[in-house]
Design a protein around this motif. Structure first.
Motif, short mmCIF file in Angstrom:
data_model
loop_
_atom_site.label_atom_id
_atom_site.label_comp_id
_atom_site.label_asym_id
_atom_site.label_seq_id
_atom_site.Cartn_x
_atom_site.Cartn_y
_atom_site.Cartn_z
N ALA A 229 -20.36 9.21 -9.17
CA ALA A 229 -20.27 8.64 -10.51
C ALA A 229 -18.95 7.91 -10.71
O ALA A 229 -18.90 6.83 -11.32
CB ALA A 229 -20.43 9.74 -11.56
N ASP A 230 -17.88 8.47 -10.19
CA ASP A 230 -16.56 7.83 -10.28
C ASP A 230 -16.54 6.51 -9.53
O ASP A 230 -16.05 5.49 -10.02
CB ASP A 230 -15.51 8.80 -9.73
CG ASP A 230 -14.09 8.30 -9.89
OD1 ASP A 230 -13.82 7.55 -10.86
OD2 ASP A 230 -13.23 8.66 -9.07
N ILE A 231 -17.11 6.52 -8.32
CA ILE A 231 -17.19 5.28 -7.53
C ILE A 231 -18.01 4.23 -8.27
O ILE A 231 -17.60 3.06 -8.37
CB ILE A 231 -17.82 5.57 -6.15
CG1 ILE A 231 -16.89 6.44 -5.31
CG2 ILE A 231 -18.15 4.27 -5.41
CD1 ILE A 231 -17.54 7.02 -4.06
N ARG B 250 0.85 -1.18 0.00
CA ARG B 250 0.00 0.00 0.00
C ARG B 250 0.88 1.24 0.00
O ARG B 250 1.98 1.23 0.54
CB ARG B 250 -0.92 0.03 1.21
CG ARG B 250 -1.92 -1.11 1.23
CD ARG B 250 -2.85 -0.95 2.41
NE ARG B 250 -3.81 -2.06 2.43
CZ ARG B 250 -5.06 -1.95 2.83
NH1 ARG B 250 -5.52 -0.78 3.24
NH2 ARG B 250 -5.87 -2.97 2.82
N THR B 251 0.35 2.31 -0.59
CA THR B 251 1.05 3.59 -0.62
C THR B 251 0.29 4.59 0.24
O THR B 251 -0.90 4.82 0.02
CB THR B 251 1.15 4.12 -2.05
OG1 THR B 251 1.83 3.16 -2.87
CG2 THR B 251 1.90 5.45 -2.09
N ASP B 252 0.97 5.14 1.24
CA ASP B 252 0.33 6.12 2.10
C ASP B 252 -0.17 7.30 1.28
O ASP B 252 0.55 7.85 0.44
CB ASP B 252 1.31 6.63 3.17
CG ASP B 252 1.64 5.57 4.21
OD1 ASP B 252 0.87 4.60 4.33
OD2 ASP B 252 2.67 5.71 4.89
N GLY B 253 -1.41 7.70 1.54
CA GLY B 253 -1.96 8.86 0.86
C GLY B 253 -2.43 8.62 -0.56
O GLY B 253 -2.83 9.58 -1.23
N GLU B 254 -2.44 7.38 -1.02
CA GLU B 254 -2.91 7.10 -2.38
C GLU B 254 -4.42 7.33 -2.46
O GLU B 254 -5.18 6.94 -1.57
CB GLU B 254 -2.59 5.65 -2.76
CG GLU B 254 -2.89 5.33 -4.20
CD GLU B 254 -2.43 3.94 -4.59
OE1 GLU B 254 -2.67 3.55 -5.75
OE2 GLU B 254 -1.82 3.25 -3.74
N LEU B 255 -4.85 8.01 -3.52
CA LEU B 255 -6.25 8.39 -3.68
C LEU B 255 -6.98 7.44 -4.63
O LEU B 255 -6.42 7.02 -5.64
CB LEU B 255 -6.35 9.81 -4.24
CG LEU B 255 -5.85 10.92 -3.32
CD1 LEU B 255 -5.65 12.20 -4.12
CD2 LEU B 255 -6.82 11.16 -2.17
N ASP B 256 -8.24 7.15 -4.31
CA ASP B 256 -9.10 6.41 -5.23
C ASP B 256 -9.82 7.39 -6.16
O ASP B 256 -10.01 7.10 -7.33
CB ASP B 256 -10.10 5.57 -4.45
CG ASP B 256 -9.42 4.49 -3.62
OD1 ASP B 256 -8.76 3.62 -4.21
OD2 ASP B 256 -9.54 4.54 -2.38
N HIS B 257 -10.24 8.53 -5.60
CA HIS B 257 -10.88 9.60 -6.39
C HIS B 257 -9.82 10.68 -6.59
O HIS B 257 -9.50 11.42 -5.66
CB HIS B 257 -12.10 10.13 -5.64
CG HIS B 257 -12.84 11.21 -6.37
ND1 HIS B 257 -13.44 11.00 -7.59
CD2 HIS B 257 -13.08 12.51 -6.04
CE1 HIS B 257 -14.03 12.13 -7.98
NE2 HIS B 257 -13.82 13.05 -7.06
N LYS B 258 -9.27 10.76 -7.78
CA LYS B 258 -8.08 11.57 -8.02
C LYS B 258 -8.23 13.04 -7.66
O LYS B 258 -7.26 13.66 -7.20
CB LYS B 258 -7.62 11.42 -9.48
CG LYS B 258 -7.29 9.98 -9.88
CD LYS B 258 -6.29 9.35 -8.91
CE LYS B 258 -5.97 7.91 -9.31
NZ LYS B 258 -5.12 7.24 -8.30
N PRO B 259 -9.40 13.68 -7.85
CA PRO B 259 -9.50 15.10 -7.48
C PRO B 259 -9.53 15.37 -5.98
O PRO B 259 -9.48 16.53 -5.57
CB PRO B 259 -10.84 15.52 -8.11
CG PRO B 259 -11.15 14.49 -9.14
CD PRO B 259 -10.59 13.22 -8.59
#
Length: 239
Positions: free
Chosen positions: A175-177, A56-65
């Motif tokens: 919508a992204d989810i 896992r990468t700390d702070g990695e986002l699933d919703h990029k914005p």
């Protein structure tokens, strides 16, 4: 010799999962389910073994914005969704307070709850829990395991808190989810906290404009799909 399921050996969050789904293998005896259920449990638990846990990468986002603002680890449960639990619901919440208040309480390990996302009145989004993990947001373990929670700044009795920018930012997020998890854009799969079985919450409340929101989510989903038609559907129908 009978062997209990791997989840029973490894333990569980509260014992409920083992009590409901545990399988006794060997000797021809089964407490619940079948060999298929046993394979499902093994698949869910395998990634937790020390030699197979994913990086896992700390702070990695699933919703990029979004902006990353981590909740306390005490307010969620480490998981590997959708490999261990499929995700098929988005739960809409209202904070009953400010954006800053939501970030503060979800970062408090004594609070006992957090959502994956918090949406500010200007549409800005903070991600606090990774989507692959189970956030304690719905007040119902099964719903927590299968859903992603989105909090919205404001109060349920103040319609002015639900701004156009908030609806737009939240709709882009939902919508992204839905696009990433294959969740239908309808009111069976995008629900309010009040609709979660066993909850005593009333949010998002009577002033949340579901028709407006679902139309925005459908338009954003169509944009993500390259402009194809996506119709917002009512409860029990598919978009």
């Amino acid at each position: 010799m009978a062997v209990v399921s791997v989840l029973a050996v490894m333990g569980s969050e509260s014992g409920k999962k083992v009590g409901r789904r545990a399988v006794l293998l060997g000797g021809g005896a089964a407490v619940l389910g079948t060999a298929a259920l046993a394979r499902e449990e093994l698949a869910r638990a395998w990634w937790r073994l020390p030699w197979s846990e994913k990086e896992r990468t700390d702070g990695e986002l699933d919703h990029k914005p979004a902006e990353w603002r981590a909740a306390s680890a005490a307010n969620s449960r480490r998981a590997d969704r959708p490999d261990d639990f499929s995700v098929d619901r988005v739960v809409i919440h209202v904070v009953q307070g400010s954006y800053a208040t939501a970030l503060k309480v979800f970062r408090d390990p004594l609070h006992g709850a957090a959502t994956h996302y918090v949406v500010r009145k200007d549409g800005h989004v903070a991600q606090m829990v990774r989507e692959l993990d189970v956030a304690f947001h719905a007040g119902n373990r099964d719903m927590n395991e299968r859903s992603i929670g989105i909090e919205h700044e404001g109060f349920v009795d103040r319609p002015e808190d639900f701004t156009a920018a908030m609806y737009a930012g939240s709709a882009r997020l939902t919508a992204d989810i839905c696009a990433r998890h294959g969740i239908p854009v309808d009111r069976e799969h995008i629900i309010g906290h009040v609709e979660v079985e066993g909850t005593d919450h009333t949010d998002p409340g009577p002033h949340w404009d579901w028709d407006r929101y679902m139309e925005l989510v459908a338009k954003e989903r169509a944009r993500l799909d390259g402009g194809g038609p996506v119709r917002a559907a009512g409860r029990g129908t598919r978009g």
